[in-house]
Design a protein around this motif. Structure first.
Motif, mmCIF file in Angstrom:
data_model
loop_
_atom_site.group_PDB
_atom_site.id
_atom_site.type_symbol
_atom_site.label_atom_id
_atom_site.label_comp_id
_atom_site.label_asym_id
_atom_site.label_seq_id
_atom_site.Cartn_x
_atom_site.Cartn_y
_atom_site.Cartn_z
ATOM 1 N N ASN A 111 0.827 -1.202 0.000
ATOM 2 C CA ASN A 111 0.000 0.000 0.000
ATOM 3 C C ASN A 111 0.869 1.263 0.000
ATOM 4 O O ASN A 111 0.423 2.334 0.387
ATOM 5 C CB ASN A 111 -0.946 0.014 1.203
ATOM 6 C CG ASN A 111 -2.220 0.792 0.921
ATOM 7 O OD1 ASN A 111 -2.686 0.855 -0.210
ATOM 8 N ND2 ASN A 111 -2.786 1.393 1.957
ATOM 9 N N SER A 140 -10.058 -1.621 -0.651
ATOM 10 C CA SER A 140 -8.845 -1.948 0.095
ATOM 11 C C SER A 140 -9.201 -1.952 1.572
ATOM 12 O O SER A 140 -9.588 -0.913 2.137
ATOM 13 C CB SER A 140 -7.751 -0.919 -0.214
ATOM 14 O OG SER A 140 -6.509 -1.288 0.345
ATOM 15 N N SER A 148 -12.553 5.938 2.820
ATOM 16 C CA SER A 148 -11.732 6.987 2.219
ATOM 17 C C SER A 148 -11.754 6.927 0.704
ATOM 18 O O SER A 148 -11.686 5.836 0.115
ATOM 19 C CB SER A 148 -10.284 6.862 2.713
ATOM 20 O OG SER A 148 -10.214 6.971 4.118
ATOM 21 N N ASN A 149 -11.825 8.116 0.104
ATOM 22 C CA ASN A 149 -11.768 8.244 -1.351
ATOM 23 C C ASN A 149 -10.810 9.359 -1.773
ATOM 24 O O ASN A 149 -10.914 9.876 -2.880
ATOM 25 C CB ASN A 149 -13.159 8.491 -1.938
ATOM 26 C CG ASN A 149 -13.711 9.877 -1.581
ATOM 27 O OD1 ASN A 149 -13.265 10.506 -0.610
ATOM 28 N ND2 ASN A 149 -14.696 10.363 -2.345
ATOM 29 N N ARG A 150 -9.892 9.757 -0.846
ATOM 30 C CA ARG A 150 -8.931 10.829 -1.082
ATOM 31 C C ARG A 150 -9.585 12.206 -1.038
ATOM 32 O O ARG A 150 -8.991 13.202 -1.463
ATOM 33 C CB ARG A 150 -8.197 10.651 -2.422
ATOM 34 C CG ARG A 150 -7.503 9.329 -2.609
ATOM 35 C CD ARG A 150 -6.302 9.175 -1.687
ATOM 36 N NE ARG A 150 -5.278 10.195 -1.943
ATOM 37 C CZ ARG A 150 -4.197 10.359 -1.168
ATOM 38 N NH1 ARG A 150 -4.014 9.595 -0.111
ATOM 39 N NH2 ARG A 150 -3.321 11.298 -1.461
ATOM 40 N N ASN A 189 -12.758 9.821 5.228
ATOM 41 C CA ASN A 189 -11.433 10.424 5.049
ATOM 42 C C ASN A 189 -10.846 11.003 6.345
ATOM 43 O O ASN A 189 -10.139 11.994 6.316
ATOM 44 C CB ASN A 189 -11.495 11.518 3.977
ATOM 45 C CG ASN A 189 -11.856 10.958 2.620
ATOM 46 O OD1 ASN A 189 -11.183 10.096 2.088
ATOM 47 N ND2 ASN A 189 -12.966 11.445 2.075
ATOM 48 N N GLY A 243 -6.702 7.439 2.411
ATOM 49 C CA GLY A 243 -6.571 6.293 1.518
ATOM 50 C C GLY A 243 -5.218 6.338 0.841
ATOM 51 O O GLY A 243 -4.710 7.418 0.507
ATOM 52 N N ILE A 265 -5.769 2.392 -3.547
ATOM 53 C CA ILE A 265 -6.896 3.076 -4.178
ATOM 54 C C ILE A 265 -6.414 4.192 -5.100
ATOM 55 O O ILE A 265 -7.107 4.535 -6.075
ATOM 56 C CB ILE A 265 -7.932 3.588 -3.152
ATOM 57 C CG1 ILE A 265 -7.377 4.725 -2.287
ATOM 58 C CG2 ILE A 265 -8.460 2.454 -2.302
ATOM 59 C CD1 ILE A 265 -8.474 5.468 -1.528
ATOM 60 N N GLN A 286 -11.166 2.878 0.289
ATOM 61 C CA GLN A 286 -10.446 2.218 1.379
ATOM 62 C C GLN A 286 -11.341 2.187 2.607
ATOM 63 O O GLN A 286 -12.012 3.164 2.920
ATOM 64 C CB GLN A 286 -9.155 2.977 1.700
ATOM 65 C CG GLN A 286 -8.368 2.393 2.881
ATOM 66 C CD GLN A 286 -7.019 3.070 3.050
ATOM 67 O OE1 GLN A 286 -6.182 3.037 2.148
ATOM 68 N NE2 GLN A 286 -6.795 3.685 4.203
ATOM 69 N N GLU A 343 -10.938 1.510 6.642
ATOM 70 C CA GLU A 343 -9.995 1.348 7.758
ATOM 71 C C GLU A 343 -10.832 1.148 9.018
ATOM 72 O O GLU A 343 -11.408 2.087 9.557
ATOM 73 C CB GLU A 343 -9.100 2.572 7.896
ATOM 74 C CG GLU A 343 -7.940 2.382 8.835
ATOM 75 C CD GLU A 343 -6.694 1.827 8.147
ATOM 76 O OE1 GLU A 343 -6.014 0.994 8.778
ATOM 77 O OE2 GLU A 343 -6.398 2.239 7.015
#
Length: 363
Positions: free
Chosen positions: A105, A204, A236-238, A280, A285, A289, A314, A316
């Motif tokens: 990662n 992920s 998370s998607n950034r 996020n 992420g 991803i 992602q 977590e």
């Protein structure tokens, strides 16, 4: 409960893609059958915990089983394997090697020896046991996330070369197989999605504990508030805390979709507090991803024409939540071992994962 000696993979073990790929009814369905039905690929880059025996001579002598397992996301393996058994809509690929070999990662270092030398240098500069900034050189770390010794530092050029070459060669027996299998599955599932006109997501899957480890093995030092996971999971998607783009930075999943996914997880895990599922925070992420999102961006026009979406996200999870109160309390006490997962809780969590994605699909 188990002993405190590090757990090793027998020397010479070479994994195959079949060893790492899981889906429902493997005895009666082929992988092609699974890909035809699944719209979600789940990858666990940090689920591997056993260390290849080839690398044991490089381990710091104080590296116990407790520290070994804490430096992985091993709780994810049993949960996602069980999820794959009960849900024909997913395919699961698992990294059999621990992140200590090389973290998939993170971006792969162009020169592993140079990266390791720089990482050790930063650890020395920070001082033994102190926090060191390993940004950009943490694909292979010389210390754990609690900054306790993980690897022995080579004493000469021959030792550095031996360390880098052994890690690189051994990684190809499992980690490399994982990366190639993951990428091949993404390609196959994307193509099948275009063929069938359905959307596709790659997930992920990770866990992180809101506590770090003391030298006596007790995982009970609370992280700073800004680094703590919500009570269940961070998706998370950034993007920002609402899933929207941060300036010009691309997102890997449409903001509206990730917000829908968050609502679905609140339903699937039956949580009353909306903040138990966050977006996020504390993480945006990482590499898996980012790489998948870039690949999907290249196919955006084709996806729009087909009327489908390609997404990377992602998850977590808070490790204390995955373990349950009893096992979390156990590892918060001093020790060198790690508890066996609670099979009943694993099953409950797997069904909650399935329910969450079922809610998402039906939204």
């Amino acid at each position: 409960m188990t002993s405190g000696e590090p757990v090793l993979i027998p020397a010479g073990t070479v994994f195959t893609p079949e060893d790492l790929t899981f889906y429902a009814d493997r005895d009666s369905r082929s992988l092609d059958d699974a890909i035809a039905e699944a719209d979600l690929l789940v990858s666990c880059p940090h689920s591997g915990s056993a260390i290849p025996a080839e690398l044991s001579r490089f381990l710091a002598p104080e590296f116990t089983q407790r520290l070994q397992f804490d430096f992985t996301d091993m709780s994810t393996s049993s949960i996602v394997r069980r999820w794959a058994e009960i849900d024909s809509r997913i395919v699961y690929v698992e990294n059999p090697h621990p992140r200590m070999i090389r973290d998939p990662n993170r971006a792969k270092p162009e020169n592993l020896e140079a990266s390791l030398r720089e990482a050790f240098a930063r650890v020395h500069k920070a001082g033994a046991g102190n926090r060191a900034d390993l940004t950009g050189v943490d694909a292979v770390r010389p210390v754990t996330f609690s900054f306790y010794p993980l690897l022995l530092e080579p004493s000469d050029d021959a030792g550095w070369k031996d360390l880098a070459e052994t890690f690189t060669e051994t990684a190809e027996h499992g980690l490399g197989v994982y990366e190639r299998t993951r990428d091949a599955l993404i390609e196959a599932m994307v193509e099948k999605s275009f063929e069938l006109g359905r959307s596709f997501t790659t997930l992920s899957f990770h866990d992180t504990m809101n506590h770090t480890t003391r030298r006596d093995g007790a995982v009970n030092v609370e992280r700073p508030e800004a680094d703590r996971l919500p009570d269940v999971v961070a998706l998370s998607n950034r993007g920002d805390h609402d899933g929207n783009r941060r300036g010009d930075n691309p997102v890997t999943m449409d903001p509206e979709l990730i917000r829908t996914l968050a609502v679905a997880h609140r339903k699937g895990f039956q949580v009353d507090d909306p903040d138990a599922v966050a977006l996020n925070q504390p993480y945006l992420g990482s590499f898996e991803i980012i790489a998948a999102g870039a690949r999907f961006a290249d196919s955006r026009a084709r996806a729009d024409e087909a009327g489908i979406t390609l997404s990377a996200v992602q998850a977590e999870f808070k490790r204390e939540f995955l373990l349950g109160d009893e096992l979390a309390a156990y590892i918060m006490e001093p020790g060198v071992d790690w508890p066996t997962p609670d099979a009943e809780r694993v099953d409950q969590l797997a069904h909650a994962c399935k329910a969450s994605w079922d809610h998402y699909r039906n939204s």
